[in-house]
Design a protein around this motif. Structure first.
Motif, PDB file in Angstrom:
ATOM      1  N   UNK A  23       0.712  -1.277  -0.183  1.00 50.31           N
ATOM      2  CA  UNK A  23       0.065   0.098   0.115  1.00 50.31           C
ATOM      3  C   UNK A  23       0.828   1.328  -0.085  1.00 50.31           C
ATOM      4  N   UNK A  24       1.977   1.184   0.736  1.00 50.58           N
ATOM      5  CA  UNK A  24       3.096   2.401   0.675  1.00 50.58           C
ATOM      6  C   UNK A  24       3.464   2.535  -0.600  1.00 50.58           C
ATOM      7  N   UNK A  25       3.905   1.468  -1.332  1.00 48.45           N
ATOM      8  CA  UNK A  25       4.495   1.753  -2.721  1.00 48.45           C
ATOM      9  C   UNK A  25       3.478   2.517  -3.474  1.00 48.45           C
ATOM     10  N   UNK A  26       2.146   1.704  -3.416  1.00 49.45           N
ATOM     11  CA  UNK A  26       1.009   2.623  -4.310  1.00 49.45           C
ATOM     12  C   UNK A  26       1.006   3.944  -3.948  1.00 49.45           C
ATOM     13  N   UNK A  27       0.877   4.171  -2.662  1.00 47.01           N
ATOM     14  CA  UNK A  27       0.846   5.545  -2.142  1.00 47.01           C
ATOM     15  C   UNK A  27       1.889   6.595  -2.744  1.00 47.01           C
ATOM     16  N   UNK A  28       3.063   6.186  -2.475  1.00 46.75           N
ATOM     17  CA  UNK A  28       4.354   6.913  -3.048  1.00 46.75           C
ATOM     18  C   UNK A  28       4.238   7.166  -4.444  1.00 46.75           C
ATOM     19  N   UNK A  29       3.574   6.169  -5.148  1.00 42.10           N
ATOM     20  CA  UNK A  29       3.366   6.261  -6.756  1.00 42.10           C
ATOM     21  C   UNK A  29       2.271   7.535  -6.926  1.00 42.10           C
ATOM     22  N   UNK A  30       1.543   7.971  -5.979  1.00 48.85           N
ATOM     23  CA  UNK A  30       0.588   8.951  -6.494  1.00 48.85           C
ATOM     24  C   UNK A  30       0.933  10.296  -5.661  1.00 48.85           C
ATOM     25  N   UNK A  31       2.174  10.501  -5.393  1.00 46.57           N
ATOM     26  CA  UNK A  31       2.388  11.756  -4.706  1.00 46.57           C
ATOM     27  C   UNK A  31       2.125  12.884  -5.264  1.00 46.57           C
ATOM     28  N   UNK A  32       1.730  13.025  -6.572  1.00 49.25           N
ATOM     29  CA  UNK A  32       1.634  14.049  -7.473  1.00 49.25           C
ATOM     30  C   UNK A  32      -0.135  14.662  -7.022  1.00 49.25           C
ATOM     31  N   UNK A  78      -3.886  10.447   2.400  1.00 45.84           N
ATOM     32  CA  UNK A  78      -4.638  10.209   3.323  1.00 45.84           C
ATOM     33  C   UNK A  78      -5.463   9.022   3.490  1.00 45.84           C
ATOM     34  N   UNK A  79      -6.229   9.028   2.368  1.00 42.29           N
ATOM     35  CA  UNK A  79      -7.013   7.650   2.240  1.00 42.29           C
ATOM     36  C   UNK A  79      -5.962   6.329   1.851  1.00 42.29           C
ATOM     37  N   UNK A  80      -4.961   6.480   0.925  1.00 47.06           N
ATOM     38  CA  UNK A  80      -3.862   5.627   0.664  1.00 47.06           C
ATOM     39  C   UNK A  80      -3.463   5.005   1.727  1.00 47.06           C
ATOM     40  N   UNK A  81      -2.734   6.188   2.703  1.00 49.01           N
ATOM     41  CA  UNK A  81      -2.281   5.574   3.711  1.00 49.01           C
ATOM     42  C   UNK A  81      -3.008   4.784   4.947  1.00 49.01           C
ATOM     43  N   UNK A  82      -4.360   5.276   4.961  1.00 49.70           N
ATOM     44  CA  UNK A  82      -5.292   4.474   5.881  1.00 49.70           C
ATOM     45  C   UNK A  82      -5.356   3.041   5.291  1.00 49.70           C
ATOM     46  N   UNK A  83      -5.747   2.837   4.003  1.00 53.82           N
ATOM     47  CA  UNK A  83      -5.812   1.556   3.502  1.00 53.82           C
ATOM     48  C   UNK A  83      -4.588   0.520   3.632  1.00 53.82           C
TER      49      UNK A  83
END
Length: 281
Positions: free
Chosen positions: A169-178, A184-189
């Protein structure tokens, strides 16, 4: 004799209900939905199952369902009835000889007791009987351990796979930093998988494994008492002495139960005696 152990499902239900209650009181009932994430469930459960398939043989994996079922059943305490059986066997052996116990085998349901009686009737030395029955206890412990290990390993793997899911999930979140709005929602998931793994380990798998271990210890203790009873019967020990010896192994509650059972039997015997005398008159 076995019956359902309601404490296991009650404990699991209470644990999940407390988590849901804490979530709903902190953020409202609607917040509970946030904690339901299908991909996280697949990561944790799929990862645990995959690890178990790698770690164990297929024959052991097939036993998982039966092992889990053992956590939901309990065996009734048979100590009072078992002591009564050994007293009856001891009285008959002293009165008619050890060979007379062969006629009692059909009334004995426990295969472990039946095996011990057969060995005693065959005239096997007490030390040899003890060695044979101890070997059977050891084999039983090994079988139980192998079954229990699957549940213990599931408890070890679940938190690890929860962390793996979080990393994914963190990898996917960091891929959406733009897009900062999605962080927030990505970190929660991402953190939900850790929650799933930890809850499964500490509320389901580890407690079940501990209960199975406790049940094994109880069964070993019971079988050790059976060995004492068999040796006492074979050696021609006085029934009253054997009764006192075996009674030392049971709790105060079981002693009361045993005493009540004896009183009922004595009362029934007295009633039968009086009825016979009346019929004779």
């Amino acid at each position: 004799m076995t019956k359902k152990d309601i404490l296991t499902p009650i404990g699991i239900t209470v644990g999940f209900m407390m988590i849901i209650f804490a979530i709903s009181t902190s953020g409202g009932v609607g917040e509970v939905v946030i904690f339901l994430d299908v991909p996280s469930i697949f990561i944790v459960l799929g990862g645990v199952i995959g690890s178990l398939l790698i770690n164990f043989k297929l024959e052991q994996i097939k036993l998982t369902g039966r092992v889990l079922k053992e956590s939901f059943v309990k065996t009734e305490d048979r100590l009072p009835e078992m002591i009564e059986l050994f007293i009856r066997l001891s009285e008959r052996a002293r009165r008619e000889g050890i060979l007379a116990l062969e006629n009692e085998l059909d009334e004995v349901e426990d295969p472990f007791i039946k095996k011990g009686i057969m060995l005693a009737v065959d005239g096997i030395e007490p030390e040899v009987i003890t060695d044979i029955m101890d070997a059977e206890i050891t084999a039983m412990e090994e079988r139980h351990y192998k079954g229990r290990t699957i549940i213990e390993k599931a408890g070890e793997y679940a938190p690890a796979w929860g962390m793996i899911g979080t990393l994914v999930g963190l990898v996917l979140m960091l891929n959406q930093l733009s897009d900062p709005a999605t962080l927030g929602p990505a970190m929660a998931i991402a953190l939900i998988t850790t929650l799933y793994g930890t809850v499964l380990a500490n509320l389901v798998f580890i407690p079940m494994a501990s209960k199975l271990e406790a049940k094994t210890e109880e069964e070993v203790f019971l079988k050790q008492i059976i060995i004492e009873g068999i040796i006492g019967v074979q050696s021609g020990q006085n029934p009253r002495i054997l009764e006192e010896k075996l009674s030392a192994f049971i709790s105060h509650t079981d002693k009361r139960k045993y005493e009540e059972m004896k009183e009922k039997e004595e009362e029934a015997a007295r009633s039968g005696f009086v009825e016979d005398r009346v019929n004779e008159a």
